[in-house]
Design a protein around this motif. Structure first.
Motif, PDB file in Angstrom:
ATOM      1  N   TYR A   1       1.324  11.266   1.345  1.00 12.54           N
ATOM      2  CA  TYR A   1       1.610   9.961   2.169  1.00 12.54           C
ATOM      3  C   TYR A   1       0.197   9.744   3.041  1.00 12.54           C
ATOM      4  CZ  TYR A   1       3.960   7.507   6.312  1.00 12.54           C
ATOM      5  OH  TYR A   1       4.185   6.516   7.293  1.00 12.54           O
ATOM      6  N   PHE A   2      -0.378  10.713   3.533  1.00 11.25           N
ATOM      7  CA  PHE A   2      -1.712  10.464   4.010  1.00 11.25           C
ATOM      8  C   PHE A   2      -2.793   9.910   3.200  1.00 11.25           C
ATOM      9  CE2 PHE A   2       0.251  12.893   7.613  1.00 11.25           C
ATOM     10  CZ  PHE A   2      -0.357  12.529   8.708  1.00 11.25           C
ATOM     11  N   LEU A   3      -2.708  10.134   1.763  1.00  8.44           N
ATOM     12  CA  LEU A   3      -3.685   9.598   0.937  1.00  8.44           C
ATOM     13  C   LEU A   3      -3.313   8.260   0.815  1.00  8.44           C
ATOM     14  CD1 LEU A   3      -3.911  12.518  -1.708  1.00  8.44           C
ATOM     15  CD2 LEU A   3      -5.788  11.506  -0.655  1.00  8.44           C
ATOM     16  N   ALA A   4      -2.167   7.919   0.866  1.00  8.82           N
ATOM     17  CA  ALA A   4      -1.889   6.379   0.734  1.00  8.82           C
ATOM     18  C   ALA A   4      -2.316   5.749   1.987  1.00  8.82           C
ATOM     19  CB  ALA A   4      -0.189   6.368   0.575  1.00  8.82           C
ATOM     20  N   TRP A   5      -1.963   6.254   3.034  1.00 12.82           N
ATOM     21  CA  TRP A   5      -2.407   5.567   4.405  1.00 12.82           C
ATOM     22  C   TRP A   5      -3.726   5.388   4.439  1.00 12.82           C
ATOM     23  CZ3 TRP A   5      -0.659   8.271   9.501  1.00 12.82           C
ATOM     24  CH2 TRP A   5      -1.058   7.608  10.593  1.00 12.82           C
ATOM     25  N   ALA A  13       8.029   7.581   3.506  1.00 11.91           N
ATOM     26  CA  ALA A  13       7.419   6.928   2.291  1.00 11.91           C
ATOM     27  C   ALA A  13       8.237   5.717   1.542  1.00 11.91           C
ATOM     28  CB  ALA A  13       7.087   7.895   1.186  1.00 11.91           C
ATOM     29  N   SER A  14       9.650   5.808   1.565  1.00  8.93           N
ATOM     30  CA  SER A  14      10.436   5.002   0.995  1.00  8.93           C
ATOM     31  C   SER A  14      10.507   3.817   1.978  1.00  8.93           C
ATOM     32  CB  SER A  14      11.728   5.576   0.850  1.00  8.93           C
ATOM     33  OG  SER A  14      11.759   6.538  -0.108  1.00  8.93           O
ATOM     34  N   LEU A  15      10.218   4.157   3.177  1.00  7.06           N
ATOM     35  CA  LEU A  15      10.335   2.932   4.266  1.00  7.06           C
ATOM     36  C   LEU A  15       9.204   1.804   4.040  1.00  7.06           C
ATOM     37  CD1 LEU A  15      11.427   5.000   7.538  1.00  7.06           C
ATOM     38  CD2 LEU A  15      12.834   3.574   6.253  1.00  7.06           C
ATOM     39  N   PHE A  16       8.095   2.326   3.470  1.00  2.30           N
ATOM     40  CA  PHE A  16       7.219   1.595   3.107  1.00  2.30           C
ATOM     41  C   PHE A  16       7.794   0.536   1.737  1.00  2.30           C
ATOM     42  CE2 PHE A  16       3.584   0.500   0.380  1.00  2.30           C
ATOM     43  CZ  PHE A  16       2.837  -0.069   0.953  1.00  2.30           C
ATOM     44  N   LEU A  17       8.194   1.339   0.914  1.00  5.10           N
ATOM     45  CA  LEU A  17       8.620   0.387  -0.127  1.00  5.10           C
ATOM     46  C   LEU A  17       9.729  -0.515   0.206  1.00  5.10           C
ATOM     47  CD1 LEU A  17       8.562   1.181  -3.405  1.00  5.10           C
ATOM     48  CD2 LEU A  17      10.679   2.197  -3.173  1.00  5.10           C
ATOM     49  N   THR A  18      10.285  -0.219   1.168  1.00  5.35           N
ATOM     50  CA  THR A  18      11.502  -1.391   1.742  1.00  5.35           C
ATOM     51  C   THR A  18      11.075  -2.142   2.666  1.00  5.35           C
ATOM     52  OG1 THR A  18      12.665   0.369   2.999  1.00  5.35           O
ATOM     53  CG2 THR A  18      13.370   0.152   0.763  1.00  5.35           C
ATOM     54  N   LEU A  19       9.819  -2.024   3.075  1.00  6.75           N
ATOM     55  CA  LEU A  19       9.334  -2.711   3.898  1.00  6.75           C
ATOM     56  C   LEU A  19       9.897  -2.802   5.249  1.00  6.75           C
ATOM     57  CD1 LEU A  19       8.525  -6.120   1.929  1.00  6.75           C
ATOM     58  CD2 LEU A  19       6.921  -4.180   2.208  1.00  6.75           C
ATOM     59  N   GLU A  20      10.330  -1.774   5.844  1.00  3.80           N
ATOM     60  CA  GLU A  20      11.233  -1.493   6.877  1.00  3.80           C
ATOM     61  C   GLU A  20      10.377  -1.565   8.245  1.00  3.80           C
ATOM     62  OE1 GLU A  20      13.745  -1.441   9.537  1.00  3.80           O
ATOM     63  OE2 GLU A  20      14.687  -1.346   7.232  1.00  3.80           O
ATOM     64  N   GLN A  64       8.038   6.564  10.729  1.00  2.00           N
ATOM     65  CA  GLN A  64       6.787   6.077   9.863  1.00  2.00           C
ATOM     66  C   GLN A  64       5.553   6.277  10.482  1.00  2.00           C
ATOM     67  OE1 GLN A  64       6.977   2.304   7.175  1.00  2.00           O
ATOM     68  NE2 GLN A  64       8.393   2.103   8.948  1.00  2.00           N
ATOM     69  N   SER A  65       4.555   7.194  10.434  1.00  4.48           N
ATOM     70  CA  SER A  65       3.576   7.381  11.055  1.00  4.48           C
ATOM     71  C   SER A  65       2.457   6.170  10.752  1.00  4.48           C
ATOM     72  CB  SER A  65       2.880   8.849  10.572  1.00  4.48           C
ATOM     73  OG  SER A  65       3.576   9.817  11.083  1.00  4.48           O
ATOM     74  N   ALA A  66       2.694   5.781   9.549  1.00 11.32           N
ATOM     75  CA  ALA A  66       1.885   4.608   9.037  1.00 11.32           C
ATOM     76  C   ALA A  66       2.502   3.403   8.932  1.00 11.32           C
ATOM     77  CB  ALA A  66       1.177   5.050   7.517  1.00 11.32           C
ATOM     78  N   LYS A  67       3.327   3.118  10.065  1.00 12.66           N
ATOM     79  CA  LYS A  67       4.078   1.977  10.053  1.00 12.66           C
ATOM     80  C   LYS A  67       3.065   0.576  10.053  1.00 12.66           C
ATOM     81  CE  LYS A  67       7.490   1.899  13.220  1.00 12.66           C
ATOM     82  NZ  LYS A  67       8.385   1.871  14.249  1.00 12.66           N
ATOM     83  N   GLU A  68       1.940   0.689  10.690  1.00 10.89           N
ATOM     84  CA  GLU A  68       1.169  -0.462  10.644  1.00 10.89           C
ATOM     85  C   GLU A  68       0.810  -1.071   9.196  1.00 10.89           C
ATOM     86  OE1 GLU A  68      -2.146   2.855  10.976  1.00 10.89           O
ATOM     87  OE2 GLU A  68       0.111   2.626  11.578  1.00 10.89           O
ATOM     88  N   ILE A  69       0.730  -0.144   8.136  1.00  8.05           N
ATOM     89  CA  ILE A  69       0.455  -0.563   6.870  1.00  8.05           C
ATOM     90  C   ILE A  69       1.694  -1.299   6.239  1.00  8.05           C
ATOM     91  CG2 ILE A  69      -1.226   1.166   6.553  1.00  8.05           C
ATOM     92  CD1 ILE A  69       0.375   2.548   4.406  1.00  8.05           C
ATOM     93  N   THR A  70       3.014  -0.661   6.567  1.00  9.05           N
ATOM     94  CA  THR A  70       4.018  -1.095   6.297  1.00  9.05           C
ATOM     95  C   THR A  70       4.326  -2.634   6.668  1.00  9.05           C
ATOM     96  OG1 THR A  70       5.150   0.992   6.121  1.00  9.05           O
ATOM     97  CG2 THR A  70       6.647  -1.050   6.114  1.00  9.05           C
ATOM     98  N   LEU A  71       3.850  -2.857   8.146  1.00 10.34           N
ATOM     99  CA  LEU A  71       4.013  -4.166   8.858  1.00 10.34           C
ATOM    100  C   LEU A  71       2.998  -5.068   8.004  1.00 10.34           C
ATOM    101  CD1 LEU A  71       4.640  -3.143  12.433  1.00 10.34           C
ATOM    102  CD2 LEU A  71       6.224  -3.790  10.801  1.00 10.34           C
ATOM    103  N   GLN A  72       1.877  -4.659   7.740  1.00 10.35           N
ATOM    104  CA  GLN A  72       0.909  -5.529   7.044  1.00 10.35           C
ATOM    105  C   GLN A  72       1.436  -5.980   5.792  1.00 10.35           C
ATOM    106  OE1 GLN A  72      -3.068  -4.115   6.944  1.00 10.35           O
ATOM    107  NE2 GLN A  72      -3.744  -5.396   5.435  1.00 10.35           N
ATOM    108  N   LEU A  73       1.859  -4.876   4.822  1.00 16.81           N
ATOM    109  CA  LEU A  73       2.553  -5.363   3.675  1.00 16.81           C
ATOM    110  C   LEU A  73       3.559  -6.379   3.879  1.00 16.81           C
ATOM    111  CD1 LEU A  73       2.928  -5.378   0.555  1.00 16.81           C
ATOM    112  CD2 LEU A  73       3.919  -3.182   1.042  1.00 16.81           C
ATOM    113  N   ARG A  74       4.506  -6.316   4.860  1.00 15.75           N
ATOM    114  CA  ARG A  74       5.668  -6.864   5.015  1.00 15.75           C
ATOM    115  C   ARG A  74       5.135  -8.482   5.447  1.00 15.75           C
ATOM    116  NH1 ARG A  74      11.035  -6.016   6.940  1.00 15.75           N
ATOM    117  NH2 ARG A  74      11.937  -7.520   8.037  1.00 15.75           N
ATOM    118  N   GLN A  75       4.053  -8.479   6.380  1.00 13.62           N
ATOM    119  CA  GLN A  75       3.734  -9.803   6.672  1.00 13.62           C
ATOM    120  C   GLN A  75       3.083 -10.586   5.709  1.00 13.62           C
ATOM    121  OE1 GLN A  75       4.155 -11.380   9.853  1.00 13.62           O
ATOM    122  NE2 GLN A  75       3.539 -12.986   8.451  1.00 13.62           N
ATOM    123  N   THR A  76       2.185 -10.108   4.813  1.00 11.43           N
ATOM    124  CA  THR A  76       1.714 -10.538   3.484  1.00 11.43           C
ATOM    125  C   THR A  76       2.789 -11.008   2.535  1.00 11.43           C
ATOM    126  OG1 THR A  76      -0.277  -8.957   3.583  1.00 11.43           O
ATOM    127  CG2 THR A  76       0.041 -10.296   1.598  1.00 11.43           C
TER     128      THR A  76
END
Length: 336
Positions: A83-87, A126-133, A138-150
């Motif tokens: 997860y941290f490697l992804a982040w 990690a699955s919350l990233f997959l579903t753009l939740e 999510q410690s890395a919520k900001e990357i999920t939000l960035q992907l969701r916005q894109t």
């Protein structure tokens, strides 16, 4: 391994990690989480702080542990470091690695309780990233939000001309992503879409900054080729067989099936002599998107030496949008 290659982890901490790993019992997945929370470099929340150094230390620590005891390495739960490697890879704009390691974290989370239904494991961090939740643990919520916005921005661009049910993030996840990820083999389709969309802006900036005399177009061609592979993979998933029952091996096999023709259109072109020839035929309709993507798939898939049409960076943007349009047409038509 040269211990001076680490940035955050001192030699004392590395030695302590190796000793703890040697003595570790790996039957409980919580043990793995606690181990990597203790010895990993972690990451900064809400701002980017030395992502290369953190990424480097996580990868080197994993390599070191695997070299020390491969069997134990395979058994210990590695969801946290993945997860941290992804982040941190996201912070480096290495989106391909980011989604690769996030998917690896999902696999680790599934391994700790392999019989959990989709509705349960899909709520893991990690699955919350997959579903753009937007919510959840999510410690890395900001990357999920960035992907969701894109992703959402691309839907807003696509919807006005598609003449199909409007795409939005909610239905994209519920109707498409959740169906695809039920089979672990198909998750690569989702991760590839995410990295393809994320990589565009970075490649676009590269082509804008390059020499006025041009240069390598390899990063652009390989990016467009990835989009073509996603397009082809989705179609093969939906139309695996020809009308005679044999497998579809190439795009033209799919386009000639009665099921595809009934769902979409006929007369899709699959070859071109140059990128300039592809660029000259542009439009927002489905047939143009499918033909452009098919030509690019076959053009960029066989040769990196093509005419450089990217002194006008907008040409790259047009091609990218055509490829993404073809993928979104399939999703909107077949899943919504």
């Amino acid at each position: 391994m040269n211990m001076n290659m680490f940035y955050f982890l001192t030699q004392e901490k590395i030695s302590a990690a190796r000793l703890a790993f040697q003595q570790l019992e790996t039957k409980d997945w919580h043990t793995g989480d606690y181990f990597f929370e203790t010895f990993g470099p972690g990451n900064a929340i809400n701002f980017v702080d030395r992502p290369y150094e953190r990424f480097n230390d996580y990868e080197l620590l994993l390599k070191l542990l695997k070299n020390d005891d491969q069997e134990k390495y395979l058994e210990i739960h590695k969801g946290t470091p993945f997860y941290f490697l992804a982040w941190t890879a996201f912070g480096l704009k290495d989106y391909e690695r980011a989604v690769f390691y996030m998917d690896a974290a999902i696999s680790e989370d599934q391994r700790k309780a392999p019989n959990r239904p989709l509705e349960e494991w899909i709520k893991d961090p990690a699955s919350l990233f997959l579903t753009l939740e937007e919510q959840g643990n999510q410690s890395a919520k900001e990357i999920t939000l960035q992907l969701r916005q894109t992703i959402d921005n691309e839907f807003r661009r696509f919807n006005p001309f598609s003449n199909l049910p409007a795409l939005d993030v909610k239905f994209f996840i519920e109707k498409f992503v959740m169906q695809i990820v039920r089979n672990i083999k198909n998750r690569s389709i989702i991760t590839a879409i995410y990295s393809f969309v994320l990589e565009f802006q970075d490649r676009y900036e590269m082509i804008n900054l390059r020499s006025k005399d041009g240069g390598s177009i390899e990063p652009i061609l390989t990016h467009l080729f990835k989009g073509g592979l996603i397009f082809e993979s989705l179609l093969k998933h939906l139309y695996p067989s020809k009308d005679d029952g044999s497998n579809c091996k190439i795009l033209s096999d799919i386009f000639n099936t009665s099921k595809f023709r009934s769902d979409f259109t006929t007369g899709i072109q699959t070859s071109a002599n140059s990128l300039k020839e592809i660029i000259e035929v542009m439009g927002n309709d489905l047939q143009t998107a499918f033909s452009t993507t098919s030509k690019l798939r076959n053009t960029s898939g066989h040769n990196l030496v093509w005419d450089d049409v990217f002194n006008t960076p907008e040409n790259y943007k047009k091609l990218y949008e055509q490829v993404l349009n073809s993928i979104l047409y399939i999703i909107a038509k077949k899943y919504l």
